[in-house]
Enzyme design. Structure first.
Site, short mmCIF file in Angstrom:
data_model
loop_
_atom_site.label_atom_id
_atom_site.label_comp_id
_atom_site.label_asym_id
_atom_site.label_seq_id
_atom_site.Cartn_x
_atom_site.Cartn_y
_atom_site.Cartn_z
N LYS A 1 0.90 -1.08 0.11
CA LYS A 1 -0.01 -0.25 -0.01
C LYS A 1 0.92 1.13 -0.01
CE LYS A 1 -4.50 1.00 1.71
NZ LYS A 1 -5.30 0.56 0.84
C1 LIG Z 1 -6.40 -0.19 0.42
C2 LIG Z 1 -6.83 -0.82 -1.05
C3 LIG Z 1 -7.77 -1.80 -1.25
C4 LIG Z 1 -8.63 -2.17 -0.10
O1 LIG Z 1 -8.34 -2.70 1.16
P1 LIG Z 1 -9.07 -2.71 2.56
O2 LIG Z 1 -8.03 -3.31 3.32
O3 LIG Z 1 -10.31 -3.45 2.02
O4 LIG Z 1 -9.34 -1.27 2.58
C5 LIG Z 1 -7.91 -2.30 -2.36
N1 LIG Z 1 -7.03 -2.23 -3.20
C6 LIG Z 1 -5.95 -1.08 -3.18
C7 LIG Z 1 -5.13 -0.99 -4.31
C8 LIG Z 1 -5.93 -0.54 -1.89
O5 LIG Z 1 -4.90 0.49 -1.84
#
Ligand SMILES: *Cc1c(COP(=O)(O)O)cnc(C)c1O
Length: 365
Positions: free
Chosen positions: A204
């Protein structure tokens, strides 16, 4: 637990917080990511010294040297999670340990210092304790927490930085999509991909979002709400949206989502929905799904529903899909039955309104 995890936070309350009546006004219709709270968390890391200087203080601008490493080489990662107000007035987090673990995984991929999970969790608790009055009481409202970390070393050499700044800020939020969005329309990106094998798709990091914005802008130009990316190798298999995972619901009651494997962000919402679906006996597949198959299944009626999911927007039905050479709609273009059921179960647990058999909710007091 390491010594780092036992750092104590120095708390300096904001000397001029937003007055209660003004805060109440801002919380009536906060939108998403525009209303910020009174405080922030900061923790510093330096090679040789480890994690130090944990603070909760007034939210304030940063002063950065122009040679700060992140501004040049983009070592930056973040998390997104929500604190909910429960019926009894207390606050709760949803699976915060998963965010702590993912934050470490992201740090490792970006060659950054790894924040101990206990310290991450404590920083979140401190933040919610300081600003719990900012959790809106409107339907669908929450305190969106944004932990993040960046390379703060002042140095122009290309190498993992020796210093990092970890922070948590918080934003009072309502629905992510304006008007609650009954469904979103998707544009299938042909020219851009989000993540390649061996790349940073599962981390992330801000860079993934920067790389997705040209594709998202194209989706808007083409009259769609969001971009959806195909795999970078065959340009055929559906991966995810810029910031949400995807699910498909079939006429035999089974559901499917693309498998993790380095190019897809391992969403906590995705994982929670898989657990909920399996617990109620649904057939669940984590398997690749080709875009041409999606179109054929939508047209034959084999595919009944599709939705995107993530912390910010929770569960959002996908109404239609378009690319330069095709366009198809899904079901009746609105939310499907199973989509709504899974969404209601998840939201019910998050808000403490349904039993929590997996112990996902962490109550704060
Ligand atoms: C944060 C994110 C998600 C969703 O993750 P959650 O933990 O469900 O909030 C999905 N795809 C991407 C690219 C993300 O950055």
């Amino acid at each position: 637990m390491t010594a780092d995890a036992e750092l104590t936070f120095e708390f300096t309350p904001n000397a001029s917080p937003v007055p209660a009546n003004e805060r109440a006004e801002r919380l009536v219709n906060p939108g998403f990511g525009r209303v910020f709270t009174d405080h922030m968390v900061t923790i510093r890391y330096a090679e040789g010294k480890g994690w130090h200087d944990a603070k909760v203080g007034a939210r304030a601008p940063l002063t950065l040297d122009p040679a700060t490493s992140v501004l040049h080489y983009a070592q930056e990662i973040f998390e997104g999670m929500k604190a909910y107000r429960l019926a009894d007035g207390s606050a709760a987090l949803f699976r915060p340990r998963e965010n702590a673990r993912r934050f470490r995984d992201s740090a490792r991929r970006m060659a950054m210092a790894e924040l101990p999970e206990a310290l991450f969790l404590e920083s979140i608790r401190q933040m919610v304790r300081a600003d719990r009055d900012w959790i809106p009481e409107i339907e669908g409202g929450a305190l969106y927490l944004r932990p993040f970390m960046f390379a703060s070393e002042v140095f122009l050499g290309v190498k993992p930085a020796a210093e990092y700044l970890y922070m948590v800020i918080a934003s009072s939020v309502g629905a992510y999509f304006k008007g609650g969005a009954p469904s979103v329309s998707l544009w299938v990106s042909q020219d851009y991909t989000r993540a390649a094998p061996g790349g940073t798709g599962a981390a992330k990091c801000g860079g993934n979002y920067a790389a997705s914005l040209a594709a998202q802008a194209e989706a808007i130009r083409r009259g769609c709400d969001q971009v959806i990316f195909l795999d970078a190798v065959e340009r055929r298999y559906v991966e995810e949206l810029g910031g949400m995972n995807t699910f498909f619901v079939f006429d035999d009651g089974s559901i499917q989502t693309p498998p993790l494997g380095g190019t897809i962000l391992p969403g906590i919402t995705r994982d929670s929905l898989l657990v909920l679906a399996r617990a109620q006996g649904l057939t669940v597949r984590e398997a690749p799904y080709a875009i041409d198959q999606w179109k054929a299944d939508a047209e034959s009626g084999r595919l009944r529903e599709a939705f995107a999911c993530g912390t910010a927007a929770v569960v959002t039905p996908i109404g239609s899909v378009a690319s330069p050479d095709m366009r198809f709609s899904i079901g009746n273009g609105g939310p499907g039955e199973l989509t709504e059921r899974l969404r209601d179960q998840l939201v019910g647990i998050q808000r403490g309104e349904l039993p929590d058999p997996h112990n996902w909710l962490e109550r704060l007091d």
